[in-house]
Design a protein around this motif. Structure first.
Motif, PDB file in Angstrom:
ATOM      1  N   ALA A 146     -20.972  17.801  35.037  1.00 28.28           N
ATOM      2  CA  ALA A 146     -19.337  17.910  36.645  1.00 28.28           C
ATOM      3  C   ALA A 146     -21.176  17.578  37.514  1.00 28.28           C
ATOM      4  O   ALA A 146     -21.138  16.027  38.479  1.00 28.28           O
ATOM      5  CB  ALA A 146     -19.094  19.269  36.806  1.00 28.28           C
ATOM      6  N   TRP A 147     -22.231  18.049  37.002  1.00 29.42           N
ATOM      7  CA  TRP A 147     -23.424  17.749  38.249  1.00 29.42           C
ATOM      8  C   TRP A 147     -23.947  16.666  38.083  1.00 29.42           C
ATOM      9  O   TRP A 147     -24.498  16.074  38.966  1.00 29.42           O
ATOM     10  CB  TRP A 147     -24.217  18.763  37.238  1.00 29.42           C
ATOM     11  CG  TRP A 147     -24.382  20.257  37.800  1.00 29.42           C
ATOM     12  CD1 TRP A 147     -23.591  20.995  38.986  1.00 29.42           C
ATOM     13  CD2 TRP A 147     -24.723  21.586  37.485  1.00 29.42           C
ATOM     14  NE1 TRP A 147     -23.776  22.306  39.030  1.00 29.42           N
ATOM     15  CE2 TRP A 147     -24.275  22.494  37.758  1.00 29.42           C
ATOM     16  CE3 TRP A 147     -25.193  22.234  35.913  1.00 29.42           C
ATOM     17  CZ2 TRP A 147     -24.290  24.055  37.944  1.00 29.42           C
ATOM     18  CZ3 TRP A 147     -25.652  23.658  36.031  1.00 29.42           C
ATOM     19  CH2 TRP A 147     -24.696  24.226  36.921  1.00 29.42           C
ATOM     20  N   PRO A 186     -26.708  22.303  42.992  1.00 33.43           N
ATOM     21  CA  PRO A 186     -27.231  21.121  43.711  1.00 33.43           C
ATOM     22  C   PRO A 186     -28.690  21.220  44.554  1.00 33.43           C
ATOM     23  O   PRO A 186     -29.392  20.960  44.718  1.00 33.43           O
ATOM     24  CB  PRO A 186     -26.253  20.556  44.577  1.00 33.43           C
ATOM     25  CG  PRO A 186     -24.801  21.160  43.072  1.00 33.43           C
ATOM     26  CD  PRO A 186     -25.257  22.291  43.071  1.00 33.43           C
ATOM     27  N   ARG A 231     -21.746  13.905  37.054  1.00 36.86           N
ATOM     28  CA  ARG A 231     -21.793  13.190  37.983  1.00 36.86           C
ATOM     29  C   ARG A 231     -21.647  13.043  39.545  1.00 36.86           C
ATOM     30  O   ARG A 231     -21.020  11.590  40.272  1.00 36.86           O
ATOM     31  CB  ARG A 231     -20.298  13.722  37.262  1.00 36.86           C
ATOM     32  CG  ARG A 231     -19.256  12.896  36.337  1.00 36.86           C
ATOM     33  CD  ARG A 231     -18.214  13.590  35.916  1.00 36.86           C
ATOM     34  NE  ARG A 231     -17.534  13.351  34.944  1.00 36.86           N
ATOM     35  CZ  ARG A 231     -16.892  13.566  33.658  1.00 36.86           C
ATOM     36  NH1 ARG A 231     -15.835  14.476  34.696  1.00 36.86           N
ATOM     37  NH2 ARG A 231     -16.477  13.589  32.530  1.00 36.86           N
ATOM     38  N   THR A 232     -22.056  14.060  39.839  1.00 33.46           N
ATOM     39  CA  THR A 232     -22.855  14.011  41.556  1.00 33.46           C
ATOM     40  C   THR A 232     -24.206  13.345  41.642  1.00 33.46           C
ATOM     41  O   THR A 232     -24.756  13.426  42.512  1.00 33.46           O
ATOM     42  CB  THR A 232     -22.324  15.301  41.632  1.00 33.46           C
ATOM     43  OG1 THR A 232     -23.347  16.330  41.356  1.00 33.46           O
ATOM     44  CG2 THR A 232     -21.323  16.276  42.352  1.00 33.46           C
ATOM     45  N   GLY A 233     -24.640  12.575  40.426  1.00 35.35           N
ATOM     46  CA  GLY A 233     -25.720  12.236  41.400  1.00 35.35           C
ATOM     47  C   GLY A 233     -26.966  13.487  40.422  1.00 35.35           C
ATOM     48  O   GLY A 233     -28.603  12.705  40.087  1.00 35.35           O
ATOM     49  N   GLU A 269     -22.019  26.219  42.404  1.00 27.51           N
ATOM     50  CA  GLU A 269     -22.287  25.591  44.068  1.00 27.51           C
ATOM     51  C   GLU A 269     -23.977  25.646  44.496  1.00 27.51           C
ATOM     52  O   GLU A 269     -24.135  24.729  45.855  1.00 27.51           O
ATOM     53  CB  GLU A 269     -21.434  26.087  45.329  1.00 27.51           C
ATOM     54  CG  GLU A 269     -21.604  27.344  45.497  1.00 27.51           C
ATOM     55  CD  GLU A 269     -20.356  28.378  44.236  1.00 27.51           C
ATOM     56  OE1 GLU A 269     -20.441  29.620  45.005  1.00 27.51           O
ATOM     57  OE2 GLU A 269     -19.972  28.129  43.274  1.00 27.51           O
TER      58      GLU A 269
END
Length: 895
Positions: free
Chosen positions: A719-720, A886, A722-724, A883
């Motif tokens: 998931a991280w 990032p 996929r957020t770039g 959370e």
């Protein structure tokens, strides 16, 4: 007289440099492919022997030759050169012969060459091969000794003043060194160039024939009608199949080639002497493929247990040519040619060359010895006559027998020595008288100082005894008792044992003191102390805190029955009467027992619990023992409730993960995270893993919890991304119970498929204890896990049962230094040594090393200095919720 710290440090630096450089030198030997390897590492071993002594010489030889089996495939090869260093050291001690070249030549002529020949014959090599290798090693050993002797001519002590003093080189040794270095070594170099050119020429002929053979075959096959898709012999027409068989059979007979026609890895057709006819063929199976340019490879069989001498490995090796047949199909042609013909020709060339080299070496040694005796005999006679003149005159000897010489310079030197001898004789007469008077004064003062020192030592010992022992009973006092109890608790914490603490108070002792006097009371206390000491093991502790109170520490307790048996034994021994001055005194006692870790984890808590239990024993009538049970009952009730809640934690989504970052210590680059599970209890709040993971292990809940942790961590990592965010490694701890699951590999594989995470980004952390229980089974499981593409790490390395014999077999990529060693690395030399050793071990085994618990910049500097690769701890960042990760990446980019 000890060397100064700076000189001792230089000596250690020189020693470690030689120890480290020796295997590196042997890893880069003079290499003639298919012929021989010359190993220069023993040059450093001989230098260490001469400069640092036999111990460092043997250590350097062992280090240098530890890599030799990897290069030559022979298990006994290191022993030949280690034995050479040991033989030279023995020769120096027995004969005081400091001639490295003589010692090396004697060793290889008498012991080394026969041992090499015998070891090769025992392993199946023919006599000519063994004799060739023996000659090569003989030349190699003597050349190493000559080079080392040449290096010893340099002023090494001026550059490294901490090393062992160098002796003067004899003229005979100098002549031997120069003749070997300037005659034999150039001969070795020229032989190497000649042999290498011979190898290249012979190999070129075979490779040219191999390519021509492949070209003819592919051209012949290309003219045959081919199906569009061919994966089995049945796909060809009978005519085509027959033509192919005839073509392969005919070509294989010309030059004895082994030919295979492959579709993928399936064998369609095969021909040639000894060719395999199995269903499939993998040229790299059981062998090493070394590219020689184009589609040509040198195929060398692997020697798994060093059961085959290197000559046999090369004899069974071959050259391979891999060619596509044509553009119409995906067929491939494998043309294989044995290397045996090349070795047969090469063996004759090498044998002649090394015969000449060996003969040249020993001829040079003989000529140098003869020339040295002719030139050095007159000088040697003079050296013996002048050796130790002051000491001999001091002992009352007359003038030595001075030699005569027609050489003017030596004649003048003899005359000067005679005059100095006469002067020294007069001086020694005066010195003896003064020395006699001085010795009398020194002896008298020494006796006075010895008496004073002995009295001081007696007083110091008495003060030490009084500071840590009870003066009445000679038992440990409160101070020593608390220190021993703390050590027992720390040991029990590391090893997972229990510790029992007894608090014993004598019943009605005050009445004995008040009615019969303190003298009888003291006698009774001494007798009680002796009886208590006889009831426990040698490693346990009996202490007197004061008055009639005694404490007993029972280490490494297995169960409550063992503790109860010891308490009953103490009560039986105390129940016997004590006869004092006609009185029969009875000293029963009340005992309170507390247990680590159930009743407390520190000294004060355990003492309070034992004290409370002792008072409970008095309330129950005295002369009994009582366990501290209140806290145990409360803890049992708490664990029961905690287990019930833990079973519902997964279903009710009460578990969560925090992620602690891992950084590259070289550039402080964020490279990964370790997933750490937490329990968010609705009533108790966040519960640490230390409080519920042991319970989960005991109840078996750790298996579903471990799967949830792995699945959640993998999904979060993806998931991280996929957020770039950049792809980083995710480390997950595997419990012992998980690791023992038969379907662990399938479950991990299913999680990777389900989450879609690249297996290379998943790292499983194992502990030493879970691996060493069933080592062979653990290795199979680890290999299967690694086969999924993920990596493995050993967690808390050094705190368990580290076995280097098994560690080298584990398919691991990382070692994690236990946090307990990193914490005190700056204040505890043992922890610093362990941490440095783990880092050095990881480096030597090509493993990355991770330090846990890095909290200060000083710890970071220490780890960087020792070459540690990765680190994690509060210095870099605390475990974070998903959370918050990032923002950590963003902060690192800004920094």
């Amino acid at each position: 007289m000890h060397p100064s710290p700076s000189l001792a440090g230089r000596r250690w630096i020189v020693s470690l440099l030689l120890l480290t450089a020796a295997p590196l030198a042997n890893l880069t030997p003079l290499d003639i492919p298919l012929v021989f390897l010359f190993f220069p590492g023993n040059i450093l071993a001989l230098l260490a022997l001469r400069l640092l002594g036999p111990a460092w010489g043997l250590a350097t030889a062992a280090s240098a030759n530890s890599v030799v089996p990897l290069l030559v495939g022979h298990p006994y090869a290191p022993l030949w050169f280690i034995a050479e260093v040991a033989f030279i050291a023995w020769l120096e001690q027995r004969r005081h012969n400091r001639n490295l070249i003589f010692g090396s030549a004697l060793y290889w002529g008498l012991l080394g060459s026969p041992l090499v020949l015998l070891s090769f014959l025992l392993m199946g090599a023919d006599f000519q091969v063994g004799l060739l290798i023996a000659a090569k090693n003989c030349v190699n050993g003597i050349a190493n000794a000559a080079i080392a002797s040449l290096v010893l001519l340099l002023p090494l002590r001026r550059w490294f003043p901490g090393i062992k003093p160098q002796e003067r080189m004899s003229l005979s040794l100098l002549l031997q060194t120069l003749m070997i270095d300037f005659l034999v070594l150039p001969g070795v170099a020229m032989t190497g160039l000649y042999l290498k050119s011979s190898v290249v020429q012979l190999q070129g002929h075979i490779l040219e024939d191999l390519r021509e053979k492949g070209l003819r075959l592919t051209q012949g096959i290309a003219h045959l009608p081919m199906p569009a898709q061919a994966s089995a012999a049945g796909d060809f027409s009978p005519e085509t199949l027959g033509s192919l068989k005839n073509l392969l059979s005919e070509e294989s007979r010309i030059g004895e080639y082994r030919l295979r026609l492959l579709a993928g890895s399936e064998i369609l057709l095969a021909a040639g002497p000894g060719v395999e006819t199995g269903p499939s063929y993998d040229p790299g199976a059981g062998a090493q493929l070394r590219p020689l340019g184009g589609n040509v490879f040198h195929r060398v069989p692997r020697s798994e247990k060093f059961s085959t001498p290197i000559s046999e490995r090369w004899r069974r090796s071959s050259y391979l040519l891999l060619l596509p047949v044509d553009n119409r199909t995906d067929l491939r042609l494998v043309v294989e040619k044995s290397i045996a013909p090349l070795l047969a020709e090469l063996r004759e060339i090498v044998t002649r060359s090394f015969f000449v080299l060996t003969t040249l070496t020993y001829v040079c040694l003989a000529l140098a010895w003869l020339l040295g005796r002719r030139v050095a005999t007159p000088l040697g006679t003079l050296s013996q006559a002048t050796h130790g003149i002051p000491a001999r005159l001091e002992q009352g000897e007359t003038d030595p027998d001075w030699p005569a010489s027609p050489i003017r310079e030596i004649h003048d030197l003899i005359h000067n020595c005679r005059e100095m001898t006469a002067s020294l004789r007069d001086k020694f007469t005066q010195i003896r008288l003064a020395h006699h008077n001085l010795e009398e004064r020194v002896d008298r003062r020494t006796r006075e100082l010895a008496e004073a020192n002995a009295d001081l030592l007696r007083k110091e010992a008495r003060l030490e005894q009084l500071a840590h022992h009870d003066p009445l009973t000679d038992l440990p006092n409160r101070l020593l008792f608390q220190d021993r109890l703390e050590h027992a608790l720390a040991k029990a914490h590391r090893e997972g044992h229990q510790v029992a603490l007894f608090f014993l108070d004598l019943d009605r002792f005050k009445k004995i003191n008040d009615s019969l006097g303190h003298a009888l009371g003291d006698h009774l206390l001494r007798e009680v102390a002796q009886r208590l000491s006889g009831c426990v093991r040698a490693g346990d502790t009996v202490a007197r805190l004061g008055g009639d109170e005694f404490m007993i520490v029972i280490d490494a307790v297995d169960n409550l029955q063992q503790v109860a048996a010891i308490a009953q034994k103490i009560l039986r021994h105390l129940d016997r009467p004590v006869e004092v001055d006609g009185y029969s005194l009875y000293a029963t006692g009340s005992i309170g027992v507390s247990l680590f870790p159930n009743d407390g984890r520190d000294v004060d808590t355990l003492m309070k619990c034992a004290d409370a239990a002792m008072y409970r024993a008095k309330e129950l009538g005295r002369n009994t023992y009582q366990f501290y049970t209140a806290d145990m009952n409360a803890r049992a009730h708490e664990l029961l409730l905690l287990e019930s809640s833990l079973r519902q934690a997964l279903e009710r989504d009460q578990l969560l993960l925090h992620y602690q970052p891992q950084f590259d210590l070289a550039d402080e680059r964020l490279v990964g995270f370790e997933a750490l599970v937490r329990w968010r209890h609705p009533e108790l709040g966040i519960i640490s893993p230390a409080d519920f993971i042991p319970l989960a292990e005991e109840t078996g809940l750790i298996v579903p919890i471990g799967e949830w942790v792995t699945r959640t961590a993998c999904a979060q990592n993806l998931a991280w991304q996929r957020t770039g965010l950049p792809a980083v490694t995710m480390a997950v701890n595997i419990s012992a119970r998980q690791f023992r699951q038969n379907d662990l590999v399938e479950r991990i594989s299913a999680i990777l498929r389900e989450t879609g995470l690249d297996p290379r980004l998943l790292e499983l952390e194992l502990t030493e204890s879970m691996i060493l229980g069933n080592t062979e089974g653990a290795i199979l499981t680890m290999q299967a896990l690694k086969g999924l593409g993920l990596s493995l790490a050993i967690d808390d390395f050094g705190s368990g049962y580290s076995s280097l014999a098994y560690l080298k077999r584990f398919p691991i990529a990382k070692l994690k230094i236990a946090q307990e060693f990193v914490r005190d690395v700056l204040i505890d030399s043992n922890d610093a040594a362990i941490a440095a050793s783990v880092i050095a071990l990881g480096k030597s085994m090509d493993l990355r090393v991770v330090a846990e618990g890095v909290e200060t910049a000083e710890q970071l500097a220490f780890l960087r200095d020792k070459g540690c690769d990765l680190g994690q701890g509060y210095l870099f960042g605390r475990p974070l919720p998903a959370e918050a990760v990032p923002a950590l990446f963003t902060d690192r980019r800004r920094a």
